[in-house]
Write a protein that holds these residues in place. Structure first.
Motif, PDB file in Angstrom:
ATOM      1  N   SER A 127      10.034 -20.732  32.125  1.00 36.55           N
ATOM      2  CA  SER A 127       9.043 -19.731  32.491  1.00 36.55           C
ATOM      3  C   SER A 127       7.675 -20.220  32.031  1.00 36.55           C
ATOM      4  O   SER A 127       7.587 -21.245  31.335  1.00 36.55           O
ATOM      5  N   PRO A 128       6.597 -19.508  32.404  1.00 38.35           N
ATOM      6  CA  PRO A 128       5.274 -19.896  31.883  1.00 38.35           C
ATOM      7  C   PRO A 128       5.212 -19.917  30.355  1.00 38.35           C
ATOM      8  O   PRO A 128       4.390 -20.619  29.775  1.00 38.35           O
ATOM      9  N   ALA A 129       6.114 -19.161  29.714  1.00 38.34           N
ATOM     10  CA  ALA A 129       6.149 -19.137  28.248  1.00 38.34           C
ATOM     11  C   ALA A 129       7.007 -20.265  27.683  1.00 38.34           C
ATOM     12  O   ALA A 129       7.111 -20.414  26.465  1.00 38.34           O
ATOM     13  N   GLY A 130       7.617 -21.073  28.551  1.00 34.16           N
ATOM     14  CA  GLY A 130       8.472 -22.160  28.107  1.00 34.16           C
ATOM     15  C   GLY A 130       9.928 -21.914  28.440  1.00 34.16           C
ATOM     16  O   GLY A 130      10.261 -21.066  29.274  1.00 34.16           O
ATOM     17  N   ALA A 131      10.817 -22.647  27.793  1.00 30.97           N
ATOM     18  CA  ALA A 131      12.253 -22.518  28.039  1.00 30.97           C
ATOM     19  C   ALA A 131      12.749 -21.171  27.523  1.00 30.97           C
ATOM     20  O   ALA A 131      12.414 -20.757  26.411  1.00 30.97           O
ATOM     21  N   ILE A 132      13.538 -20.495  28.351  1.00 31.01           N
ATOM     22  CA  ILE A 132      14.118 -19.189  27.998  1.00 31.01           C
ATOM     23  C   ILE A 132      15.619 -19.347  27.811  1.00 31.01           C
ATOM     24  O   ILE A 132      16.318 -19.862  28.693  1.00 31.01           O
ATOM     25  N   THR A 133      16.111 -18.916  26.658  1.00 34.23           N
ATOM     26  CA  THR A 133      17.527 -19.028  26.333  1.00 34.23           C
ATOM     27  C   THR A 133      18.228 -17.685  26.527  1.00 34.23           C
ATOM     28  O   THR A 133      17.572 -16.638  26.594  1.00 34.23           O
ATOM     29  N   PRO A 134      19.557 -17.684  26.584  1.00 35.38           N
ATOM     30  CA  PRO A 134      20.274 -16.404  26.604  1.00 35.38           C
ATOM     31  C   PRO A 134      19.911 -15.509  25.425  1.00 35.38           C
ATOM     32  O   PRO A 134      19.856 -14.285  25.565  1.00 35.38           O
ATOM     33  N   LEU A 135      19.645 -16.100  24.266  1.00 31.03           N
ATOM     34  CA  LEU A 135      19.239 -15.307  23.107  1.00 31.03           C
ATOM     35  C   LEU A 135      17.931 -14.577  23.379  1.00 31.03           C
ATOM     36  O   LEU A 135      17.772 -13.400  23.026  1.00 31.03           O
ATOM     37  N   ASP A 136      16.966 -15.258  24.036  1.00 27.70           N
ATOM     38  CA  ASP A 136      15.699 -14.621  24.412  1.00 27.70           C
ATOM     39  C   ASP A 136      15.933 -13.475  25.383  1.00 27.70           C
ATOM     40  O   ASP A 136      15.299 -12.419  25.299  1.00 27.70           O
ATOM     41  N   ILE A 137      16.832 -13.699  26.350  1.00 24.76           N
ATOM     42  CA  ILE A 137      17.076 -12.688  27.377  1.00 24.76           C
ATOM     43  C   ILE A 137      17.726 -11.454  26.768  1.00 24.76           C
ATOM     44  O   ILE A 137      17.412 -10.318  27.133  1.00 24.76           O
ATOM     45  N   LEU A 138      18.614 -11.673  25.825  1.00 24.45           N
ATOM     46  CA  LEU A 138      19.308 -10.549  25.201  1.00 24.45           C
ATOM     47  C   LEU A 138      18.395  -9.736  24.293  1.00 24.45           C
ATOM     48  O   LEU A 138      18.368  -8.499  24.363  1.00 24.45           O
ATOM     49  N   TYR A 139      17.651 -10.402  23.427  1.00 16.45           N
ATOM     50  CA  TYR A 139      16.955  -9.701  22.352  1.00 16.45           C
ATOM     51  C   TYR A 139      15.432  -9.748  22.440  1.00 16.45           C
ATOM     52  O   TYR A 139      14.752  -9.125  21.616  1.00 16.45           O
ATOM     53  N   GLY A 140      14.890 -10.426  23.431  1.00 20.66           N
ATOM     54  CA  GLY A 140      13.447 -10.543  23.566  1.00 20.66           C
ATOM     55  C   GLY A 140      13.003 -11.946  23.207  1.00 20.66           C
ATOM     56  O   GLY A 140      13.687 -12.673  22.466  1.00 20.66           O
ATOM     57  N   HIS A 141      11.845 -12.347  23.733  1.00 23.82           N
ATOM     58  CA  HIS A 141      11.358 -13.710  23.556  1.00 23.82           C
ATOM     59  C   HIS A 141      11.133 -14.000  22.076  1.00 23.82           C
ATOM     60  O   HIS A 141      10.211 -13.478  21.448  1.00 23.82           O
ATOM     61  N   CYS A 142      11.987 -14.844  21.518  1.00 25.26           N
ATOM     62  CA  CYS A 142      12.013 -15.054  20.066  1.00 25.26           C
ATOM     63  C   CYS A 142      10.686 -15.580  19.539  1.00 25.26           C
ATOM     64  O   CYS A 142      10.213 -15.148  18.476  1.00 25.26           O
TER      65      CYS A 142
END
Length: 213
Positions: A127-142
């Motif tokens: 994404s524009p914010a960088g790589a998105i992990t399942p952890l980011d998707i579950l709990y918010g952009h770390c």
């Protein structure tokens, strides 16, 4: 009686909830490009300079039936589950008859597939914010949360079925929900143009966005 030519030229209004910083490209062109829309920006964070500072669970500053569309991109997952019906009822309240809500948010079924493969911290997409992990998707952009932006935390999530059910329970009709295959759910839900509604009028789809009117 003839119609008022001034009123006839007033553009429809889309209430962009959780708008973030001003950026007209955040309005999906498939829905808001063919017609000149007036964007009304609403966000809980005053730092992004919205037109209205407000939570989506209490949009008292927006008059009932005053907008023709509500655009919500990755907002509902930031609420607690018990707040979701409140927010969706607010979406419906501010919409004029014949208006629609367009909503996108994470698809937890697809995320769960990666988690089952033990890929919780591996990139799912860029994404524009960088790589998105399942952890980011579950709990918010770390990374955003770590930098102090607590608004980015996630408190709930959806599958296509639960999103569909929540919209119907909030009083929407003509609900269409799809899984886009790119870790997103998309939903379009209508406020009837008349008081006659058909309960449970909903479909779930895969692969393409619902067609814009």
């Amino acid at each position: 009686m003839t119609s008022d030519p001034v009123l006839a030229t007033v553009p429809p209004t889309v209430l962009h909830v959780g708008c973030g910083v001003a950026d007209p490209t955040r309005l999906p062109v498939e829905f808001f490009g063919a017609t000149e829309w007036r964007e009304l920006r609403l966000d809980i964070d005053p730092a992004v300079a919205p037109d209205i500072v407000s939570s989506i669970t209490d949009m008292a500053a927006v008059e009932s039936g005053s907008v023709q569309a509500v655009w919500s991109s990755h907002n509902l997952e930031h609420l607690y589950w018990h707040e979701v019906p409140v927010a969706l009822r607010e979406f419906r309240r501010v919409l004029a008859p014949g208006g629609f809500a367009l909503i996108t948010l994470p698809d937890l079924q697809q995320v769960a597939e990666l988690i089952a493969l033990d890929r919780l911290e591996e990139p799912a997409y860029l994404s524009p914010a960088g790589a998105i992990t399942p952890l980011d998707i579950l709990y918010g952009h770390c990374a955003s949360i770590a930098s102090g932006n607590g608004f980015m935390g996630h408190r709930t999530g959806f599958t296509a079925r639960t999103l569909e059910a929540a919209l119907i329970a909030a009083g929407f009709s003509g609900v269409r929900v799809l899984r886009d295959g790119a870790f997103g759910l998309w939903a379009r839900a209508w406020v009837p143009a008349t008081i006659v509604e058909t309960p449970g009028d909903a479909t779930r789809e895969h692969g393409s966005l619902p067609q814009a009117a």
